[in-house]
Design a protein around this motif. Structure first.
Motif, mmCIF file in Angstrom:
data_model
loop_
_atom_site.group_PDB
_atom_site.id
_atom_site.type_symbol
_atom_site.label_atom_id
_atom_site.label_comp_id
_atom_site.label_asym_id
_atom_site.label_seq_id
_atom_site.Cartn_x
_atom_site.Cartn_y
_atom_site.Cartn_z
ATOM 1 N N SER A 1 0.842 -1.206 0.000
ATOM 2 C CA SER A 1 0.000 0.000 0.000
ATOM 3 C C SER A 1 0.873 1.251 0.000
ATOM 4 N N GLU A 2 2.101 1.114 0.417
ATOM 5 C CA GLU A 2 3.055 2.224 0.354
ATOM 6 C C GLU A 2 3.445 2.503 -1.106
ATOM 7 N N GLY B 1 -0.618 2.683 -2.958
ATOM 8 C CA GLY B 1 -1.651 3.416 -2.225
ATOM 9 C C GLY B 1 -2.581 2.475 -1.507
ATOM 10 N N GLY B 2 -3.054 2.942 -0.361
ATOM 11 C CA GLY B 2 -3.882 2.057 0.462
ATOM 12 C C GLY B 2 -5.367 2.293 0.312
ATOM 13 N N THR B 3 -5.752 3.244 -0.553
ATOM 14 C CA THR B 3 -7.186 3.577 -0.617
ATOM 15 C C THR B 3 -7.860 3.114 -1.905
ATOM 16 N N LEU C 1 7.255 -0.027 8.953
ATOM 17 C CA LEU C 1 5.919 0.558 9.105
ATOM 18 C C LEU C 1 5.273 0.118 10.418
ATOM 19 N N ASP D 1 6.843 2.018 13.144
ATOM 20 C CA ASP D 1 6.348 3.402 13.160
ATOM 21 C C ASP D 1 4.947 3.460 13.762
ATOM 22 N N SER E 1 -5.626 5.123 6.174
ATOM 23 C CA SER E 1 -5.413 5.846 4.910
ATOM 24 C C SER E 1 -6.744 6.063 4.190
ATOM 25 N N PRO F 1 -2.894 8.070 1.117
ATOM 26 C CA PRO F 1 -2.935 6.619 0.833
ATOM 27 C C PRO F 1 -1.714 5.863 1.352
ATOM 28 N N LYS F 2 -0.570 6.571 1.487
ATOM 29 C CA LYS F 2 0.638 5.868 1.954
ATOM 30 C C LYS F 2 0.640 5.794 3.481
ATOM 31 N N PRO F 3 0.789 4.612 4.052
ATOM 32 C CA PRO F 3 0.744 4.468 5.515
ATOM 33 C C PRO F 3 1.796 5.305 6.245
ATOM 34 N N SER F 4 2.991 5.430 5.661
ATOM 35 C CA SER F 4 4.048 6.175 6.351
ATOM 36 C C SER F 4 3.661 7.656 6.464
ATOM 37 N N VAL F 5 3.069 8.199 5.382
ATOM 38 C CA VAL F 5 2.640 9.604 5.395
ATOM 39 C C VAL F 5 1.476 9.770 6.372
#
Lengths: 503, 218
Positions: free
Chosen positions: A271-272, A275-277, A353, A356, B60, B87-91
């Motif tokens: 998803s990084e 994108g995760g959406t 991730l 984090d 996200s 959409p990016k988990p880190s952001v």
């Protein structure tokens, strides 16, 4: 006209009217008895005949399916035996090329050694030294008694001394020559050992070849039986196929779990990247991307094993020339390794991730972030897993091939089982329908038993003779029918005969 | 082979159709209204806990906004902070950290307002949520639900709250409620009726230990 009117049609009293109605009904039924019986009998017979025809067609399908199953299983067995024979011939070829290829040289070496041993043996032959020819004469002289004459005695003593000296010399010479012979024999020992060793080598090779020959013989026997479509071999192969099915199914299940673990490793970091959406058809694009990577890895594994000729799922790859196959091996292996490296990096990213997110959760919960010791161990572990799982999944091609091959047999067997049950059910229903017809006829006769009695009395009988007459030929024909199932002309004959009997 | 191909095509088409029928996005949007009137500001520490919970649970693509309820809440100026997670988990994680910092700053510097315009805040929230286009919409009202409007402000109309879940949080009892608890119940009923009339779903969560019920529909 309602029910009440009908009940009072013949009389004001419903009871009397009912009796009248009953008599009328009975008379009508009695008049219509023969055609009604025919109708019931014909209907139930048609139903049974239809059911039997249907069951027969199912039986034919079962028979065809059985043949097809046998063909499939024998073909699989043939293929398997061919592979085994091919492998054995390769091994025999290797043994012959490696060991027996040097047989002339070995033979020459053994000959040389034997010749050397022979020479040494010749040289070692014992030749006892012959005593000098004059010794007997001198010995006789030495035995002459010494009768006081000093000079004579001295001469005789000298002669004796000479004899003893000559004897000692002879013994010495003999000892020396014996020593030489012993030395020669000693030199022969390693040669003997060499010969023995080489003969052992030859024996070992021969034994190995013999065992392989026996193995090949056995397989050839099975192969011949398969070619002759032997039922025993087919049964053995079916049983083996069932085992294969369950074992391969188990391994595939393990592989599926491996795939799920792999998916979990790369879905989040994916998803990084994508994108995760975003979603495709209600499924997250990141999940689809992760699945695609896993599928591609499995596909590459299939191609790799196919190129290595371990599996035989794609005949196109199997029939490629060696150069092309080698290229294919290199390409698939490169892609697989690249994907494995990508997965390892994704696994590492997942760990970052997760770390984090954990830190964020702690911060949101108001807990001070804790630096865990040995935190690198799970990171490295995940990376290794990410790298190794694609290769492990690549090997899924082997159980997959077994599973696919075994499935053909299993599906065939299951279909046969189902069809047999269906055939039995249809035959059962047909017979049930036929017997219900008999029951209905009996019930009909019970309803009209009074007119029947009257008819019997009028004809001078004690009871109606129709029933046993009708039942007997039907029963006999039913047995015949069972034996002659499949012969339509006989069915027709039986139908006619039964019709005649009923009428 | 032909049959297999046709079957595959049929399966793919049916799956696609099924997927198309489910066209409601899975994203969530939350608008939290914080009552800053009178003594209720003392309760804002609890609100911080709720915001932290939301930050931990939203992901996200989800949206979160926090606004204050003051004398005239139907205004963008009252939005303390808002975010739609990347959409990016880190952001996303970084956005959450920033959001938390802003909330901390706000709570430490908040001043109480003389009036309480809850309706204006709800209307503002409704507009914001509509703009996000999220599939699941929530308005969290962290207030005692006692509305006090400036003279002349008109709020007695239906607020459009279709497909929105309105959750009243930490509805504290006022002194007058203790005298006549019916006031409290009437207040809750009045809001429930208003939300239902607007097409939304009403929910009350007073026990802040049960925040897991917060983002559930119905």
């Amino acid at each position: 006209m309602n029910e009440v009117n009908l009940l009072t049609l013949w009389s004001e009293s419903p009871a009397i009217s009912l009796v009248v109605w009953t008599i009328i009904t009975m008379c009508v039924l009695y008049i219509a008895r023969a055609p009604a019986h025919q109708l019931i009998r014909a209907s139930t017979r048609s139903f049974r005949a239809g059911a039997r025809l249907f069951a027969r067609s199912i039986n034919q399908t079962i028979s065809r399916l059985n043949n097809r199953n046998k063909e499939v299983i024998l073909s699989l067995g043939e293929d398997m035996i061919e592979r085994k024979l091919e492998r054995e011939f390769h091994r025999v070829n290797a043994v012959v090329a490696k060991d027996l290829g040097g047989y002339p040289a070995l033979h020459r070496r053994i000959n040389d050694t034997v010749k050397k041993i022979e020479d040494d043996y010749q040289n070692a032959t014992e030749t006892p030294p012959s005593p000098p020819a004059w010794l007997d004469a001198v010995e006789s002289v030495a035995k002459i008694p010494r009768n006081g004459d000093g000079r004579v005695a001295k001469i005789l003593d000298d002669i004796q001394g000479t004899i003893e000296g000559a004897h000692r010399d002879t013994i010495d010479t003999y000892r020396k020559s014996s020593l030489k012979r012993h030395q020669l024999l000693k030199q022969m020992v390693p040669n003997w050992r060499k010969v023995s060793q080489r003969m052992e080598e030859v024996k070992s090779n021969m034994v190995d070849l013999e065992s392989r020959a026996k193995f090949i013989d056995n397989h050839m026997g099975t192969y011949e039986k398969i070619r002759k479509s032997d039922d025993g071999v087919a049964r053995t192969l079916t049983s083996s196929s069932l085992t294969q099915f369950f074992v391969a199914g188990l391994v595939l299940l393990i592989a599926i779990f491996g795939g799920i673990v792999n998916f979990q490793l790369i879905a989040l970091p994916m998803s990084e990247m994508v994108g995760g959406t975003s979603e495709i058809g209600g499924v997250r694009t990141a999940d689809i991307a992760a699945l695609v990577i896993i599928m591609v890895e499995i596909a590459m594994g299939l191609f790799l094993l196919e190129s290595l000729r371990i599996t035989r799922l794609f005949p196109v790859i199997g029939t490629m020339d060696d150069t092309m196959r080698k290229r294919m091996i290199i390409i698939t292996l490169t892609i697989l390794t690249t994907l494995a490296a990508v997965e390892a990096s994704l696994a590492y990213m997942r760990d970052l991730l997760a770390l984090d997110r954990e830190a964020l959760s702690q911060s949101l919960a108001g807990i001070a972030a804790v630096q865990t010791e040995f935190r690198w161990i799970p990171s490295v572990g995940q990376m290794i897993m990410g790298f190794l799982l694609p290769f492990a999944l690549a090997f899924v091609a082997i159980p997959l091939e077994s599973f696919i091959h075994a499935s053909r047999t299993i599906i065939g067997l299951a279909a046969i089982g189902l069809l047999r049950s269906l055939s039995f059910t249809i035959r059962f229903l047909g017979n049930l329908g036929y017997n219900i017809g008999s029951v209905l006829i009996t019930l009909y006769d019970i309803v009209v038993f009074i007119p029947l009695r009257i008819e019997g009395a009028m004809k001078g009988y004690q009871h109606a003779p129709r029933k046993p007459k009708a039942e007997k030929p039907v029963k006999q024909l039913s047995k015949k029918e069972d034996k002659l199932l499949g012969n339509e002309s006989l069915i027709a004959t039986k139908a006619e005969a039964t019709d005649g009997a009923v009428s | 082979m032909k049959k297999l191909l046709i079957t595959l095509i049929l399966v793919v088409v049916s799956v696609s159709l099924m997927a198309c029928s489910e066209n409601k996005p899975r994203t969530k949007a939350v608008f939290m209204l914080l009552d800053t009137s009178g003594t209720y500001t003392q309760e804002l520490q609890k609100a911080q806990k709720i915001v932290n919970y939301l930050l931990g649970n939203l992901d996200s693509g989800d949206s979160l906004a926090v606004a204050r309820i003051d004398s005239g809440s139907f205004s963008e100026k009252d939005i303390v902070t808002k975010v739609t997670f990347d959409p990016k988990p880190s952001v996303t994680n970084e956005q959450k950290r920033r959001f938390k910092r802003r909330m901390d700053d706000f709570i430490s510097t908040v001043k109480s307002s003389p009036y309480t315009d809850i309706s204006g805040g709800v209307l503002q929230a409704s507009e914001y949520l509509n703009e996000t286009g999220a599939g699941h919409r929530y308005i969290l009202i962290f207030s005692d639900l006692e509305e006090e409007l400036i003279k002349g402000h008109i709020r007695n109309f239906d607020i459009p709250l279709v497909d929105t879940t309105v959750v009243a949080l930490n509805v504290t009892k006022l002194r007058s409620d203790n005298v006549d608890p019916r006031d409290y119940l009437n207040r809750l009923d009045a809001w429930a009726a208003r939300v239902s009339k607007g097409g939304g779903t009403w929910k009350v969560v007073n026990d802040l230990e049960r925040l897991d019920k917060l983002l559930t529909t119905g």
